[in-house]
Design a protein around this motif. Structure first.
Motif, PDB file in Angstrom:
ATOM      1  N   ASP A  64      -1.023  36.850 -19.981  1.00  0.00           N
ATOM      2  CA  ASP A  64      -1.667  37.930 -19.214  1.00  0.00           C
ATOM      3  C   ASP A  64      -2.960  38.418 -19.850  1.00  0.00           C
ATOM      4  O   ASP A  64      -3.865  38.864 -19.152  1.00  0.00           O
ATOM      5  N   GLY A  65      -3.010  38.372 -21.168  1.00  0.00           N
ATOM      6  CA  GLY A  65      -4.233  38.855 -21.816  1.00  0.00           C
ATOM      7  C   GLY A  65      -4.329  38.341 -23.242  1.00  0.00           C
ATOM      8  O   GLY A  65      -3.304  38.000 -23.853  1.00  0.00           O
ATOM      9  N   VAL A  66      -5.560  38.290 -23.759  1.00  0.00           N
ATOM     10  CA  VAL A  66      -5.773  37.797 -25.128  1.00  0.00           C
ATOM     11  C   VAL A  66      -6.684  38.754 -25.884  1.00  0.00           C
ATOM     12  O   VAL A  66      -7.645  39.290 -25.324  1.00  0.00           O
ATOM     13  N   ILE A  67      -6.341  38.981 -27.146  1.00  0.00           N
ATOM     14  CA  ILE A  67      -7.251  39.674 -28.066  1.00  0.00           C
ATOM     15  C   ILE A  67      -7.778  38.596 -29.011  1.00  0.00           C
ATOM     16  O   ILE A  67      -6.987  37.900 -29.665  1.00  0.00           O
ATOM     17  N   GLY A  68      -9.105  38.438 -29.049  1.00  0.00           N
ATOM     18  CA  GLY A  68      -9.689  37.366 -29.847  1.00  0.00           C
ATOM     19  C   GLY A  68     -10.674  37.894 -30.872  1.00  0.00           C
ATOM     20  O   GLY A  68     -10.890  39.099 -30.993  1.00  0.00           O
ATOM     21  N   GLN A  69     -11.271  36.962 -31.614  1.00  0.00           N
ATOM     22  CA  GLN A  69     -12.137  37.316 -32.737  1.00  0.00           C
ATOM     23  C   GLN A  69     -13.552  36.762 -32.556  1.00  0.00           C
ATOM     24  O   GLN A  69     -13.756  35.789 -31.831  1.00  0.00           O
ATOM     25  N   PHE A  90      -9.486  39.945 -21.498  1.00  0.00           N
ATOM     26  CA  PHE A  90      -9.766  39.457 -22.843  1.00  0.00           C
ATOM     27  C   PHE A  90     -10.506  40.565 -23.588  1.00  0.00           C
ATOM     28  O   PHE A  90     -11.398  41.193 -23.030  1.00  0.00           O
ATOM     29  N   SER A  91     -10.126  40.819 -24.829  1.00  0.00           N
ATOM     30  CA  SER A  91     -10.924  41.731 -25.644  1.00  0.00           C
ATOM     31  C   SER A  91     -11.303  41.063 -26.950  1.00  0.00           C
ATOM     32  O   SER A  91     -10.459  40.463 -27.626  1.00  0.00           O
ATOM     33  N   ASN A  92     -12.583  41.167 -27.285  1.00  0.00           N
ATOM     34  CA  ASN A  92     -13.050  40.768 -28.608  1.00  0.00           C
ATOM     35  C   ASN A  92     -12.679  41.900 -29.554  1.00  0.00           C
ATOM     36  O   ASN A  92     -12.807  43.068 -29.185  1.00  0.00           O
ATOM     37  N   MET A  93     -12.235  41.574 -30.794  1.00  0.00           N
ATOM     38  CA  MET A  93     -12.037  42.647 -31.772  1.00  0.00           C
ATOM     39  C   MET A  93     -13.364  42.794 -32.528  1.00  0.00           C
ATOM     40  O   MET A  93     -13.495  42.471 -33.696  1.00  0.00           O
ATOM     41  N   ALA A  94     -14.380  43.275 -31.834  1.00  0.00           N
ATOM     42  CA  ALA A  94     -15.733  43.427 -32.385  1.00  0.00           C
ATOM     43  C   ALA A  94     -16.562  44.150 -31.344  1.00  0.00           C
ATOM     44  O   ALA A  94     -16.247  44.098 -30.152  1.00  0.00           O
ATOM     45  N   VAL A  95     -17.632  44.802 -31.811  1.00  0.00           N
ATOM     46  CA  VAL A  95     -18.547  45.383 -30.832  1.00  0.00           C
ATOM     47  C   VAL A  95     -19.502  44.305 -30.330  1.00  0.00           C
ATOM     48  O   VAL A  95     -19.825  44.246 -29.145  1.00  0.00           O
ATOM     49  N   VAL A 110     -11.804  37.290 -15.255  1.00  0.00           N
ATOM     50  CA  VAL A 110     -11.225  37.866 -16.481  1.00  0.00           C
ATOM     51  C   VAL A 110     -12.109  39.033 -16.937  1.00  0.00           C
ATOM     52  O   VAL A 110     -13.313  38.851 -17.146  1.00  0.00           O
ATOM     53  N   ALA A 111     -11.505  40.229 -17.070  1.00  0.00           N
ATOM     54  CA  ALA A 111     -12.261  41.382 -17.567  1.00  0.00           C
ATOM     55  C   ALA A 111     -12.428  41.243 -19.073  1.00  0.00           C
ATOM     56  O   ALA A 111     -11.515  40.767 -19.759  1.00  0.00           O
ATOM     57  N   VAL A 112     -13.595  41.659 -19.570  1.00  0.00           N
ATOM     58  CA  VAL A 112     -13.886  41.512 -21.007  1.00  0.00           C
ATOM     59  C   VAL A 112     -14.107  42.874 -21.641  1.00  0.00           C
ATOM     60  O   VAL A 112     -14.747  43.736 -21.055  1.00  0.00           O
ATOM     61  N   GLY A 113     -13.549  43.058 -22.847  1.00  0.00           N
ATOM     62  CA  GLY A 113     -13.752  44.315 -23.565  1.00  0.00           C
ATOM     63  C   GLY A 113     -14.266  44.050 -24.969  1.00  0.00           C
ATOM     64  O   GLY A 113     -14.121  42.946 -25.506  1.00  0.00           O
ATOM     65  N   ASN A 339      -8.034  47.840 -24.333  1.00  0.00           N
ATOM     66  CA  ASN A 339      -8.874  47.086 -23.382  1.00  0.00           C
ATOM     67  C   ASN A 339      -8.022  46.155 -22.532  1.00  0.00           C
ATOM     68  O   ASN A 339      -8.213  46.032 -21.329  1.00  0.00           O
ATOM     69  N   VAL A 340      -7.085  45.481 -23.191  1.00  0.00           N
ATOM     70  CA  VAL A 340      -6.230  44.540 -22.460  1.00  0.00           C
ATOM     71  C   VAL A 340      -5.290  45.316 -21.528  1.00  0.00           C
ATOM     72  O   VAL A 340      -5.054  44.927 -20.383  1.00  0.00           O
TER      73      VAL A 340
END
Ligand SMILES: NC(=O)c1ccc[n+]([C@@H]2O[C@H](COP(=O)([O-])OP(=O)(O)OC[C@H]3O[C@@H](n4cnc5c(N)ncnc54)[C@H](O)[C@@H]3O)[C@@H](O)[C@H]2O)c1
Ligand SMILES: O=C(O)[C@H](O)CO
Length: 354
Positions: A64-69, A90-95, A110-113, A339-340
């Motif tokens: 359903d969702g991914v937190i990535g780097q 999907f959320s990046n763990m970064a600004v 896919v929504a991105v955060g 975000n996810v």
């Protein structure tokens, strides 16, 4: 075909499957996901940078969702795989999200955060630390002590630059650039010159008010100026810190020509993204100008440095740790989880009504 990657599972019976490509600090982010009925799978593979194939294996058939780097290449291939698996967020763990192809994410729904704000002060603090460390040659002096070379005080020993009353130049005066500027102005009473595509109104108001405060107390007031071009900043500033986003307009913003514009004894700090600086040109400039110093948190081909950089005494290099405080990294993980989840809540109206 990539080998299966090792994972740690939390809340195995959760309805929604959320994958994190790395273990992240704290447990708040895990608890938030569990509270919202997520099964959380954390990749524990002992491999720092995961390949696209590794991540496809992690996404699997349903996700359903991914937190990535920021080290991962989130483009067409990964967003299509996530979308095929039913993924919506999907959320990046970064600004910074220069590793994310937002149009590909849009194409696959896919929504991105990202994780802005929570790392602003921590990142600015590292830029300020590198500025001071470079100005006062702290790393060189530390190495000298440890090597047993100190045999007594000398008038010329590790003479560096005084910051007070000098000019700090900020390129990219957004959240982090403005926070850094304030630290250097309040901490060292430096004057400001900045270049940004937009006016940093709040920063300007702060420096004006702080200057008036100093004047009222009988001290020399600090000043500010918004430069019409980046070259003005390069020519006039004694310390220059880079804080823009990385995109086509900022790739190699600092190159052979711009380095030549800077003062011979200037200090350059980069806590933005490596490719903002042409690192080959920088190594040559450091070699030709021993009084020019740099503090670098980011590199053009991370995790590598361009040949020669590690030999330069006038360079301080640290491994992309600008946001590395416990509070901030836990905050980034929490924001990434939210975000996810926001996407899940928005796309699950029954949950909102329950
Ligand atoms: N080293 C680290 O660990 C670390 C930590 C956090 C952020 N960063 C980097 O710092 C960047 C900035 O973060 P932020 O939260 O301050 O973002 P922000 O969006 O608040 O600030 C970026 C600023 O750059 C300006 N800008 C964009 N293009 C420009 C150009 N061509 N010339 C001059 N200015 C330009 C923007 O107008 C904006 O004001 C991130 O995108 C990320 O890449 C690195
Ligand atoms: O963009 C970011 O957030 C940094 O590079 C890591 O904190």
């Amino acid at each position: 075909m990539a080998k299966p990657v090792s994972i740690e599972v939390w809340n195995p019976n959760g309805k929604y499957r959320v994958v994190s490509t790395k273990p992240m600090p704290g447990t708040r982010w895990i608890n938030l996901l569990i509270e919202q009925d997520c099964r959380v799978e954390i990749c524990t593979q002992k491999k720092t940078i995961l390949s696209v194939e590794d991540i496809i294996a992690l996404i699997g058939e349903r996700c359903d969702g991914v937190i990535g780097q920021l080290t991962e290449d989130w483009g067409e291939t990964l967003f299509s795989a996530l979308s095929r698996a039913g993924g919506k967020a999907f959320s990046n763990m970064a600004v910074g999200y220069n590793n994310v192809d937002v149009s590909a994410a849009n194409k696959y729904g896919v929504a991105v955060g990202n994780t802005p704000g929570v790392l602003t002060e921590t990142t600015a603090e590292l830029a300020a630390s590198l500025s001071v460390a470079a100005a006062r040659r702290i790393v060189e002096a530390d190495e000298f002590m440890r090597a047993g070379l100190y045999d007594g005080w000398l008038p010329h020993l590790f003479v560096g630059n005084l910051l007070k009353g000098q000019t700090v130049g900020v390129i990219g005066a957004g959240r982090i650039g403005s926070a850094y500027a304030r630290m250097m102005i309040e901490g060292f009473k430096m004057n400001l010159i900045y270049y940004d595509l937009y006016q940093a109104t709040r920063l300007e108001k702060f420096v004006t008010a702080y200057g008036e405060f100093l004047k009222a107390n009988g001290e020399q007031p600090v000043t500010w100026r918004r430069a019409a071009s980046m070259d003005e900043v390069l020519r006039e500033a004694d310390v220059i810190s880079l804080h823009p986003i990385l995109d086509k307009t900022t790739f190699h913003l600092i190159n052979k020509e711009s380095l030549a514009t800077m003062k011979k004894e200037a200090i350059l700090v980069n806590c933005s993204r490596g490719p903002v600086v042409d690192e080959v040109a920088l190594v040559e400039h450091l070699r030709q100008n021993p009084m020019f110093r740099v503090g670098l948190d980011v590199f053009e081909d991370e995790p590598y440095m361009k040949p020669g950089l590690s030999d330069m005494k006038n360079a301080i290099v640290v491994p992309h740790i600008a946001s590395a405080s416990k509070w901030t990294r836990e905050g980034m993980a929490t924001l990434a989880a939210l975000n996810v989840l926001v996407r899940k809540l928005v796309t699950q109206p029954h949950y909102l009504l329950a």
